[in-house]
Design an enzyme around this catalytic site. Structure first.
Site, mmCIF file in Angstrom:
data_model
loop_
_atom_site.group_PDB
_atom_site.id
_atom_site.type_symbol
_atom_site.label_atom_id
_atom_site.label_comp_id
_atom_site.label_asym_id
_atom_site.label_seq_id
_atom_site.Cartn_x
_atom_site.Cartn_y
_atom_site.Cartn_z
ATOM 1 N N ARG A 52 0.589 -1.136 0.259
ATOM 2 C CA ARG A 52 0.313 -0.238 0.394
ATOM 3 C C ARG A 52 0.624 1.475 -0.044
ATOM 4 N NH1 ARG A 52 1.971 1.828 4.325
ATOM 5 N NH2 ARG A 52 1.125 3.939 3.264
ATOM 6 N N GLY A 53 0.367 2.125 -0.729
ATOM 7 C CA GLY A 53 1.115 3.592 -0.729
ATOM 8 C C GLY A 53 1.122 3.924 -1.848
ATOM 9 N N ALA A 54 0.981 5.119 -2.071
ATOM 10 C CA ALA A 54 0.585 5.217 -3.863
ATOM 11 C C ALA A 54 1.998 4.304 -4.634
ATOM 12 C CB ALA A 54 0.228 6.898 -3.776
ATOM 13 N N ARG A 95 -7.147 -0.462 -6.925
ATOM 14 C CA ARG A 95 -7.664 1.172 -6.180
ATOM 15 C C ARG A 95 -7.953 1.958 -7.580
ATOM 16 N NH1 ARG A 95 -4.041 1.127 -1.110
ATOM 17 N NH2 ARG A 95 -6.427 1.956 0.088
ATOM 18 N N GLN A 198 -2.778 3.386 10.120
ATOM 19 C CA GLN A 198 -1.264 2.638 9.080
ATOM 20 C C GLN A 198 -0.384 3.274 10.237
ATOM 21 O OE1 GLN A 198 -4.378 3.345 7.768
ATOM 22 N NE2 GLN A 198 -3.658 2.302 5.384
ATOM 23 N N ASP A 239 -2.162 10.928 -2.849
ATOM 24 C CA ASP A 239 -2.539 10.602 -3.600
ATOM 25 C C ASP A 239 -2.120 10.396 -5.074
ATOM 26 O OD1 ASP A 239 -3.143 8.604 -0.602
ATOM 27 O OD2 ASP A 239 -3.095 7.337 -2.266
ATOM 28 N N ASN A 249 -5.450 12.457 -0.046
ATOM 29 C CA ASN A 249 -4.762 11.472 0.544
ATOM 30 C C ASN A 249 -5.437 11.169 1.685
ATOM 31 O OD1 ASN A 249 -2.010 10.654 1.406
ATOM 32 N ND2 ASN A 249 -2.024 11.784 3.279
ATOM 33 N N LYS A 250 -4.749 9.850 2.531
ATOM 34 C CA LYS A 250 -5.490 9.382 3.645
ATOM 35 C C LYS A 250 -6.570 9.948 4.272
ATOM 36 C CE LYS A 250 -5.656 5.629 4.230
ATOM 37 N NZ LYS A 250 -6.173 4.790 3.570
HETATM 38 O O1 MRU Z 1 -4.675 3.132 1.726
HETATM 39 P P1 MRU Z 1 -3.281 3.082 2.199
HETATM 40 O O2 MRU Z 1 -2.401 2.570 3.103
HETATM 41 O O3 MRU Z 1 -2.669 2.575 1.039
HETATM 42 O O4 MRU Z 1 -3.173 5.285 1.961
HETATM 43 C C1 MRU Z 1 -1.785 5.337 1.855
HETATM 44 C C2 MRU Z 1 -1.682 7.299 2.009
HETATM 45 O O5 MRU Z 1 -2.634 7.401 2.389
HETATM 46 C C3 MRU Z 1 -0.609 7.744 1.872
HETATM 47 O O6 MRU Z 1 -0.450 9.278 2.473
HETATM 48 C C4 MRU Z 1 -0.327 7.620 0.342
HETATM 49 O O7 MRU Z 1 -0.211 6.933 -0.370
HETATM 50 C C5 MRU Z 1 1.308 8.965 0.003
HETATM 51 S S1 MRU Z 1 2.578 7.542 0.469
HETATM 52 C C6 MRU Z 1 4.462 7.716 0.154
#
Ligand code: MRU
Length: 352
Positions: A52-54, A95, A198, A239, A249-250
């Protein structure tokens, strides 16, 4: 800076034969790896948040396409691209919000379009380049972002934006790593990031591996923390960043930005240009991923909420550009972003 000392975790490893992922569903209690040998396994791992993470999602998808290519017989890159449409769509649909996924797949397909008989090598090289460039971008953003922070500052971060979410070093967490190494950041706070945690499960663990002490707070403690004067910057990843500087973002990021503005705390967004989506005019056009109610109604497979209760679980939100003080990409810093400043910063960039 001493990158080896401040950046030890690796979540996504191409082992030459398969994609080896650190399973982020079970960290930090278990450190297990999931080996993906075909594209279906990679798409499932992205959907399930094993990875996970963009940026990490984009990198995993690129390698997923390399795995899919093994089942394709083609004499040229364009023939291979046509045969890989199904695999590309399968990965793309895993996603919806993080634009890095679509960006990486577009880039892989563009590389194929001009490839000849050696298209398999071209595809693998492109995936490796996407991964390597992400690390370089993160290290550069670390320097750019840290330079904005006055010595001795306290910072608050959200979600996990570190090596676990990228090819290494991280985005917002990269700025924090660089800021700590340079003595600019004296104290790091991390929000737990409900419901998937997270922050609590990943960020403070990752920082611990690198000897960076971080203090965990409940998400709901953030505004109070700001009111005490202990943080000067909120630093988050993204994201998707749209053409007017809005940031998806999250979930919870938007609330942090509102609280930060109220308390005179600065708000920094750190993301590579693979997260910038100049084709989308504003945040209102971004599809926000909704995940299962079960993420809210229970924990670790155990129901914690009364039977019969329903939940609403959007996992991202959009922070309007006017609440953001700085967007940091590897191309530079955009202060007080808006459509004009974003257009100036992205002037001449190939968006194909
Ligand atoms: O649902 P996730 O854990 O994939 O969400 C991640 C985030 O929102 C991060 O802040 C974003 O992807 C940047 S990661 C460098």
């Amino acid at each position: 800076m001493d990158y080896e000392r401040y950046d030890r975790v690796r979540a996504v490893i191409w082992n030459g034969n398969a994609l080896d992922l650190l399973d982020q569903r079970v960290l930090p209690l278990q450190q297990t790896r999931v080996i993906c040998g075909d594209v279906g396994e990679v798409a499932q791992a992205i959907f399930d948040l094993v990875v996970r993470g963009a940026p990490a999602i984009g990198i995993a998808a690129a390698w997923g396409l390399v795995l899919a290519a093994r089942r394709v017989e083609a004499g040229s890159g364009s023939e291979a691209a046509a045969a890989l449409v199904g695999a590309t769509n399968q990965l793309n649909e895993a996603r919806p919000t993080a634009v890095n996924l679509a960006w990486a797949l577009r880039r892989m397909n563009a590389a194929l379009a001009s490839a000849g008989a050696n298209w398999r090598d071209v595809l693998a090289s492109e995936a490796a380049a996407i991964e390597a460039e992400d690390l370089v971008a993160n290290r550069h953003m670390g320097q750019l972002g840290a330079a904005l922070i006055a010595a001795g500052s306290g910072v608050l971060t959200h979600c996990n934006t570190g090596s676990l979410a990228t090819s290494g070093f991280g985005t917002a967490l990269g700025v924090i790593r660089a800021g700590v190494a340079e003595g600019r950041i004296g104290k790091v706070y991390a929000g737990e990031t409900r419901p998937w945690l997270q922050g609590a499960r990943l960020t403070v663990w990752e920082l611990l591996q690198d000897g960076i002490p971080a203090t965990l707070i409940a998400d709901s403690a953030a505004a109070y923390l700001m009111s005490t004067g202990q943080v000067q910057w909120v630093i988050v990843g993204a994201d998707r960043i749209t053409a007017n500087g809005d940031v998806a973002n999250k979930i919870g990021t938007y609330a942090l930005a509102i609280a930060a503005r109220h308390h005179g705390v600065k708000f920094m967004v750190v993301a590579p240009s693979s997260t910038v989506d100049m084709r989308t005019a504003s945040g209102s056009e971004i599809e926000i991923e909704q995940r299962s109610e079960s993420e809210l109604l229970g924990y670790a497979g155990q129901r914690t909420v009364a039977e019969g209760v329903r939940a609403w679980n959007p996992v991202f939100d959009v922070t309007p550009a006017e609440l953001i003080d700085a967007i940091v990409t590897e191309r530079g810093v955009v202060l007080r972003p808006d459509a004009q400043r974003m257009a100036e910063a992205w002037n001449g960039v190939d968006l194909s």
